[in-house]
Design a protein around this motif. Sequence first.
Motif, short mmCIF file in Angstrom:
data_model
loop_
_atom_site.label_atom_id
_atom_site.label_comp_id
_atom_site.label_asym_id
_atom_site.label_seq_id
_atom_site.Cartn_x
_atom_site.Cartn_y
_atom_site.Cartn_z
N ALA A 97 -21.59 -18.30 30.29
CA ALA A 97 -20.28 -18.33 29.31
C ALA A 97 -19.83 -19.76 29.50
CB ALA A 97 -19.45 -17.24 29.78
N ARG A 98 -19.64 -20.28 30.27
CA ARG A 98 -18.69 -21.62 30.42
C ARG A 98 -19.55 -22.68 29.58
NH1 ARG A 98 -15.43 -22.89 34.83
NH2 ARG A 98 -16.33 -24.68 35.25
N LEU A 99 -21.02 -22.58 29.95
CA LEU A 99 -21.81 -23.42 28.96
C LEU A 99 -21.59 -23.12 27.49
CD1 LEU A 99 -24.13 -25.66 29.07
CD2 LEU A 99 -25.79 -23.88 29.30
N GLY A 100 -21.62 -22.06 27.06
CA GLY A 100 -21.48 -21.77 25.53
C GLY A 100 -20.26 -22.30 25.25
N SER A 131 -24.74 -17.07 26.69
CA SER A 131 -24.37 -18.36 26.42
C SER A 131 -24.11 -18.59 25.11
CB SER A 131 -25.34 -19.39 27.11
OG SER A 131 -26.47 -19.39 26.46
N SER A 132 -24.83 -17.64 24.31
CA SER A 132 -24.83 -17.68 22.86
C SER A 132 -23.60 -16.71 22.27
CB SER A 132 -26.16 -17.29 22.14
OG SER A 132 -26.07 -17.39 20.60
N ALA A 133 -23.60 -15.42 22.71
CA ALA A 133 -22.75 -14.56 22.39
C ALA A 133 -21.11 -14.88 22.43
CB ALA A 133 -23.06 -13.07 23.04
N VAL A 134 -20.95 -15.65 23.57
CA VAL A 134 -19.55 -16.24 23.65
C VAL A 134 -19.12 -16.96 22.41
CG1 VAL A 134 -19.43 -15.83 26.20
CG2 VAL A 134 -20.18 -17.81 25.20
N LYS A 135 -20.07 -17.46 21.86
CA LYS A 135 -19.58 -18.23 21.01
C LYS A 135 -19.02 -17.64 19.61
CE LYS A 135 -23.48 -20.74 20.39
NZ LYS A 135 -24.13 -21.94 20.19
N SER A 136 -19.22 -16.26 19.40
CA SER A 136 -18.84 -15.50 18.41
C SER A 136 -17.07 -15.23 18.54
CB SER A 136 -19.40 -14.08 18.38
OG SER A 136 -19.17 -13.46 19.57
N ARG A 137 -16.50 -15.67 19.73
CA ARG A 137 -15.24 -15.69 19.86
C ARG A 137 -14.55 -17.09 19.71
NH1 ARG A 137 -17.53 -11.07 19.83
NH2 ARG A 137 -16.70 -9.20 20.82
N PRO A 172 -32.14 -24.60 35.21
CA PRO A 172 -31.36 -25.41 34.04
C PRO A 172 -29.87 -25.18 34.11
CG PRO A 172 -33.51 -24.69 33.31
CD PRO A 172 -33.35 -24.08 34.54
N LEU A 173 -29.60 -23.84 33.98
CA LEU A 173 -28.25 -23.40 33.86
C LEU A 173 -27.45 -24.02 34.78
CD1 LEU A 173 -25.98 -21.58 32.60
CD2 LEU A 173 -26.86 -19.76 34.12
N ILE A 174 -27.85 -24.17 36.18
CA ILE A 174 -27.20 -24.67 37.16
C ILE A 174 -27.02 -26.03 37.09
CG2 ILE A 174 -26.81 -24.98 39.74
CD1 ILE A 174 -28.29 -22.33 40.23
N ARG A 175 -27.97 -26.81 36.62
CA ARG A 175 -28.12 -28.20 36.53
C ARG A 175 -27.39 -28.82 35.41
NH1 ARG A 175 -33.55 -30.95 34.81
NH2 ARG A 175 -33.04 -30.35 32.73
N ASP A 226 -25.87 -22.78 23.37
CA ASP A 226 -26.43 -21.85 24.36
C ASP A 226 -27.28 -22.61 25.18
OD1 ASP A 226 -29.15 -21.58 22.96
OD2 ASP A 226 -27.90 -20.64 21.26
N LEU A 227 -27.92 -21.75 26.15
CA LEU A 227 -28.87 -22.32 26.98
C LEU A 227 -30.23 -22.86 26.46
CD1 LEU A 227 -29.49 -22.95 30.13
CD2 LEU A 227 -30.09 -20.47 30.21
N ALA A 228 -30.50 -22.11 25.51
CA ALA A 228 -31.76 -22.71 24.86
C ALA A 228 -31.63 -24.17 24.16
CB ALA A 228 -32.34 -21.51 23.77
N GLN A 229 -30.42 -24.26 23.41
CA GLN A 229 -30.20 -25.29 22.78
C GLN A 229 -29.84 -26.28 23.72
OE1 GLN A 229 -26.64 -23.75 20.69
NE2 GLN A 229 -27.77 -23.33 18.68
#
Length: 444
Positions: free
Chosen positions: A92-95, A240-246, A400-403, A101-104
């Motif tokens: 969520a923090r990343l997004g 990581s993508s869904a949180v961007k809807s807020r 990758p998420l942690i990095r 999102d993590l894929a992007q």
Amino acid sequence: MSSGMFRPHGSGDTLACEVPLSPRPPLPPAARPFSLRRLLGFLGPGYLIAVGYMDPGNWATDLAGGSTYGYALLWIVMLSSAMAMFLQVLAARLGIVTGLDLAQACRAHSRPGSVVWQWLLCEIAICAADLAEVIGTAIALKLLFGLPLAMGVSLTVLDVLLVLWLQQRGFRYLEALVISLISIVVVCLGITVAMAQPQWQAVFAGFVPTSRTVLDPGMLYIAIGIIGATVMPHNLYLHSSAVKSRPADPGAGGKKVAITYATIDIIAALALAFVINASILVMAGAAFHANGQFQVAELEDAHGLLAVMTGTTVAGTTFALALLASGQSSAVTATLAGQIVMEGYLQLRIPPWVRRLLTRSIAIVPALFVTLVYGESAIAKLLIASQVVLSLQLPFAIVPLIRYTSQRSIMGSFANGRTTAIVAALIATTIIVLNLVLIWRTLT
């Protein structure tokens, strides 16, 4: 006194030199008090994620743990849920901070040659997750309506129409469907657990680890399975993508507030998922282990034995209904995750119904093949195989998420601190090592 002379306040006249008070400037986002109303606006993405932690793959490991060892492994369920919460908060923090999102983020910060391979591995994991939902839904349809597994597998393709209709209406409708299905799972499992009549003092004791639960090889194996089936790689991409809807207020203060509300959302949602997983284990411990049934791991066996152990068919029916709701809710989130992964890695956008049809078709083929060629008894082994595939994909999502969340060049002041980075690395190492052990034990 002349009219041009100074007149004190209270004389009844308005001073010509008075300056009207300007309105008080609004508080910055970070200084605003906690708002329940605003929190409600941020709730939703966490529950989309939570269904991935209660899919049919989790049911099998929880049933095995409860029937074999009673309530002794409840602390493992609690530990794995805490690990999942930690990783989902990082997603969520990343997004929120980067807007990616993590894929992007993987596409933006990886070598071009590795992007396609990362996407392919992630797609395989999503198809494996969808395979578990296909199997779980087909088993539930057989238990509820007596349909052959092959027919139930074929019917699962129809949920494409449901996902298409809801996505046309908006993201909130999908969230509402998922929350409704989770509610069905909670109610049905609550009824089933109540009818199993667990010993609550022993249940609470199960949340405390003992030397036996840590050192017993058999317990360790099932504990590894519970942890391995908990963290799902596609959930990290989806969250990581869904949180961007807020929408968050601009600036660092706005992002900090959004992270706070998103953290509350995911902790509350995964706490509910923890209750559901713990309920399955408690039900298995009370209905099976306490009655001498120590090797119940397959969903169909659990359904049949519940009626025998409780003396009524209601427990088995509610169990099957909860399984059906769990499979359908997980299928919705797998579709969303697949769309996010394809768009993030390849920047390729296709209609949601096409995406759903492709993923579900890939999942149906092995399920139908195994059912028709090897019989319905082999479907449980296919469910285990799907969890092994998911385990293989985990490092490609967690590392990758942690990095990325630890790099100040990407996260700025929101980068993980030293303590957070160490905890994250320990969690990732634990999950990856345990999954490798689980895969080795499963294959051998």
